[in-house]
Scaffold this motif. Structure first.
Motif, PDB file in Angstrom:
ATOM      1  N   ASP A 172       0.820  -1.207   0.000  1.00  0.00           N
ATOM      2  CA  ASP A 172       0.000   0.000   0.000  1.00  0.00           C
ATOM      3  C   ASP A 172       0.859   1.264   0.000  1.00  0.00           C
ATOM      4  N   GLU A 173       2.013   1.197   0.691  1.00  0.00           N
ATOM      5  CA  GLU A 173       2.823   2.399   0.893  1.00  0.00           C
ATOM      6  C   GLU A 173       3.956   2.575  -0.118  1.00  0.00           C
ATOM      7  N   SER A 174       4.228   1.567  -0.923  1.00  0.00           N
ATOM      8  CA  SER A 174       5.291   1.702  -1.919  1.00  0.00           C
ATOM      9  C   SER A 174       4.933   2.789  -2.925  1.00  0.00           C
ATOM     10  N   CYS A 175       5.919   3.615  -3.264  1.00  0.00           N
ATOM     11  CA  CYS A 175       5.657   4.686  -4.240  1.00  0.00           C
ATOM     12  C   CYS A 175       5.567   4.124  -5.651  1.00  0.00           C
ATOM     13  N   GLY A 176       6.125   2.933  -5.873  1.00  0.00           N
ATOM     14  CA  GLY A 176       6.030   2.295  -7.182  1.00  0.00           C
ATOM     15  C   GLY A 176       7.091   2.728  -8.175  1.00  0.00           C
ATOM     16  N   PRO A 194      11.797  -3.554  -8.455  1.00  0.00           N
ATOM     17  CA  PRO A 194      11.909  -4.589  -7.415  1.00  0.00           C
ATOM     18  C   PRO A 194      10.884  -4.431  -6.295  1.00  0.00           C
ATOM     19  N   CYS A 195      10.675  -3.197  -5.876  1.00  0.00           N
ATOM     20  CA  CYS A 195       9.719  -2.954  -4.796  1.00  0.00           C
ATOM     21  C   CYS A 195       8.290  -3.069  -5.318  1.00  0.00           C
ATOM     22  N   ARG A 196       8.008  -2.439  -6.440  1.00  0.00           N
ATOM     23  CA  ARG A 196       6.643  -2.401  -6.972  1.00  0.00           C
ATOM     24  C   ARG A 196       6.135  -3.789  -7.359  1.00  0.00           C
ATOM     25  N   ILE A 197       6.943  -4.533  -8.075  1.00  0.00           N
ATOM     26  CA  ILE A 197       6.503  -5.839  -8.576  1.00  0.00           C
ATOM     27  C   ILE A 197       6.971  -6.981  -7.678  1.00  0.00           C
ATOM     28  N   GLY A 198       8.218  -6.877  -7.205  1.00  0.00           N
ATOM     29  CA  GLY A 198       8.754  -7.964  -6.382  1.00  0.00           C
ATOM     30  C   GLY A 198       7.950  -8.198  -5.123  1.00  0.00           C
ATOM     31  N   LEU A 204       5.860 -11.472  -3.802  1.00  0.00           N
ATOM     32  CA  LEU A 204       6.031 -12.031  -2.450  1.00  0.00           C
ATOM     33  C   LEU A 204       4.689 -12.213  -1.771  1.00  0.00           C
ATOM     34  N   HIS A 205       3.867 -11.181  -1.882  1.00  0.00           N
ATOM     35  CA  HIS A 205       2.549 -11.226  -1.242  1.00  0.00           C
ATOM     36  C   HIS A 205       1.684 -12.322  -1.839  1.00  0.00           C
ATOM     37  N   LEU A 216      12.679   1.655   1.955  1.00  0.00           N
ATOM     38  CA  LEU A 216      11.402   0.948   2.055  1.00  0.00           C
ATOM     39  C   LEU A 216      11.491  -0.408   1.366  1.00  0.00           C
ATOM     40  N   GLY A 217      11.943  -0.413   0.127  1.00  0.00           N
ATOM     41  CA  GLY A 217      12.068  -1.671  -0.605  1.00  0.00           C
ATOM     42  C   GLY A 217      13.181  -2.550  -0.086  1.00  0.00           C
TER      43      GLY A 217
END
Length: 597
Positions: A452-456, A460-464, A468-469, A503-504
């Motif tokens: 919810d909080e990732s800036c996108g 790696p953070c946006r898709i990775g 994981l989820h 964050l990521g």
């Protein structure tokens, strides 16, 4: 001005105000007026006392009586008995769960005994909306000392000697950060206070701003003097209305007293502070994302270097510290760096504020010396696990931290020890879990927050994290396999190594720490399609024990989907295909005939 011989301090923090402490204060004043004591007794709102589990709190000075769980209706009895007749209201005193005895003042309560308050030194002791009370507790003395005695480089040297590290999560040496910004040439520089506190269950910075806003203002001015800045910015989330209100009041008072503005305290130093509001984005706790948000841009991080100390707000040299870091500055100046560095461990000096929450008896805000063990925090200060349950894990560092087991209870709390244990200090969130918590679900919960909080901005953070989820959802629904566990670990390391910002880079920590410490729970989910804690609904079954069932029909009558059948006075049966696992039957059964398997 009236000379009051008694002061009644009523907790005015957000939590206690939500429990009607405003009405409690009004009722106390009304009763005091009825007895004609208004010239002798003063009722004040203070900041948070920290003992949130037992709020609202009322403290009476000078005898230091400490009343807990006080309701507005108790006001008359406090005035009639305590003030008029001189007798303590026994039923409102704290009851020690170990000795079962009433405790009359906070000094003898386990919750406070091991605490050392530096950042929280004034919270619960002064009226945060009265600058005179702050000044009466050495307020602005540090600023005056800096302007009169020390050159900027000398003040920075004091902060370096104290070994204060940033309390926002990174733990970077504060004095070194100030020195770097001081040494960078610039026609204009900025001081930024990061009050964008977004960790689930965290309320450290909010409480400091609500209870002692002047300490942050004073520290920012000192920082401005040191680095050569004439302007400060407080970036605070708009969801903190009380903190914002009190900060605005404090800023107005500081200007009226000549402690902000031009030629402060007769010196040639000028400094002003503005407030900037955040929209509650967790990623804006990262300093470059925070700066972009203040500039009116998307709250997204950027590659470093350059660091904000070189090119920050509006491209100018900028020093960013969080609220708790600033709250430590005036005491260091007033008492000396040697005093501060004598507290804590070799590499982590001073104290740390934690928001203690979860399955713990004493939920609240605490401040302990670095080096205090997790066991001392959870069992001595926190009073142990609720309802006599068994301790399972503690999450430190919020969604970026890890879940630590009983094997780590004697770990001294500091930056390096927590990282070595697979977690981190973070900004100070500490959530305790018991035997009823499913650690796979806990990892999924924190990852949901990260999503919810990732800036996108970075892949790696946006898709990775999304992948994981998805794997965690698959496992908690009983559809996982052993390969999924391996995928979780591999993908977590890739995300940590390749994400753009903190964050990521830290988002997989809850997954990795639960894999390391609770692998058996993951294996139970994928091998046996069962949740040992009984929390994953897809893996749960409510069953009726035929020998215990009396056929009272209570479960049958309360089932919302008609999944239960059976004749009166005969054992009942739950159709698993129809059951939605709402738990109503389990709650309603009076004969313990229904169990979760």
């Amino acid at each position: 001005m009236a000379e009051f011989n008694t002061h009644i301090l009523v907790c005015g923090g957000t939590g206690c105000k939500a429990s009607q402490s405003d009405l409690l204060k009004a009722n106390l004043n009304a009763r005091i007026a009825e007895h004609g004591l208004q010239d002798q007794v003063q009722v004040l709102h203070t900041g948070c006392f920290g003992f949130c589990e037992k709020g609202p709190i009322v403290k009476i000075q000078p005898d230091n009586t400490f009343y807990v769980s006080v309701e507005p209706k108790d006001a008359n009895e406090i005035v009639d008995e305590h003030l008029v007749k001189g007798r303590k209201v026994e039923r409102l005193l704290y009851k020690d769960p170990k000795t079962k005895e009433k405790v009359g003042d906070s000094k003898h309560m386990d919750f406070y005994k091991k605490q050392v308050r530096i950042a929280l030194r004034n919270c619960g002791f002064i009226n945060p909306e009265n600058i005179d009370e702050y000044i009466g507790h050495d307020g602005y003395a540090a600023l005056g000392k800096c302007l009169e005695i020390y050159r900027p480089a000398e003040v920075i040297d004091l902060i370096k000697k104290s070994s204060l590290r940033g309390r926002g999560g990174g733990g970077f040496p504060t004095g070194l950060k100030w020195e770097i910004t001081h040494n960078v040439a610039g026609d204009e520089k900025y001081v930024v206070c990061n009050a964008d506190e977004g960790d689930p269950g965290a309320f450290m910075d909010r409480s400091i701003l609500e209870g002692d806003p002047h300490t942050v203002i004073e520290a920012m001015a000192i920082c401005g003097y040191c680095i050569g800045a004439s302007k400060g910015l407080v970036y605070i989330r708009a969801e903190y209305p009380l903190a914002i209100k009190r900060l605005k009041t404090a800023l107005t008072q500081a200007r009226e007293y000549g402690l902000l503005g031009t030629e402060i305290l007769g010196s040639d130093f000028s400094f002003e502070i503005e407030i900037r509001y955040g929209a509650g984005a967790f990623v804006c706790g990262e300093e470059t994302a925070l700066i972009h948000s203040m500039e009116g841009k998307r709250g997204e991080p950027t590659f470093k270097p350059p660091f904000p100390s070189e090119s920050g707000y509006m491209g100018k040299p900028t020093n960013v510290n969080n609220v708790e870091t600033f709250a430590n500055i005036p005491p260091i100046i007033n008492k000396g760096p040697e005093w501060f560095s004598s507290i804590g461990t070799e590499k982590s000096k001073g104290t740390k504020v934690f928001a203690l929450a979860g399955k713990i008896n004493n939920v609240g805000l605490i401040e302990v010396p670095m080096g205090t063990t997790l066991r001392e925090v959870i069992y001595d200060i926190g009073g142990g696990i609720k309802d006599g349950k068994k301790f399972k894990a503690v999450q430190t560092g919020g969604p970026s931290g890890g879940c630590l087991t009983t094997a780590f209870l004697d770990t001294p709390i500091d930056y390096d020890n927590l990282i070595a244990a697979g977690s981190m200090m973070g900004s100070g969130g500490m959530i305790v879990m018991d035997e009823d918590d499913c650690m796979v679900s806990i990892a999924k919960f924190y990852l949901e927050f990260t999503l919810d909080e990732s800036c996108g901005k970075c892949t790696p953070c946006r898709i990775g994290n999304k992948r994981l989820h998805e794997i965690l959802v698959k496992i908690t629904e009983g559809k996982g396999n052993r390969e999924d566990i391996d995928k979780l670990r591999m993908l977590s390391h890739v995300i940590k190594d390749s994400s753009l910002c903190g964050l990521g880079q830290t988002s997989p920590n809850p997954v990795l720490s639960t894999l390391d410490n609770f692998l058996n729970e993951y294996e139970a989910h994928v091998d046996h399609k069962s949740c040992p804690a009984g929390q994953c609904k897809a893996l749960m079954q409510y069953v009726i024990d035929e020998e215990k069932c009396t056929g009272c029909t209570l479960c049958f009558r309360n089932c919302p989907v008609g999944a239960i059948s059976g004749e009166k006075r005969s054992p009942h049966y739950i159709d698993q295909k129809l059951c939605i696992k709402c738990g109503v039957c389990f709650e309603k059964c009076k004969f313990d005939a229904i169990s979760i398997v």
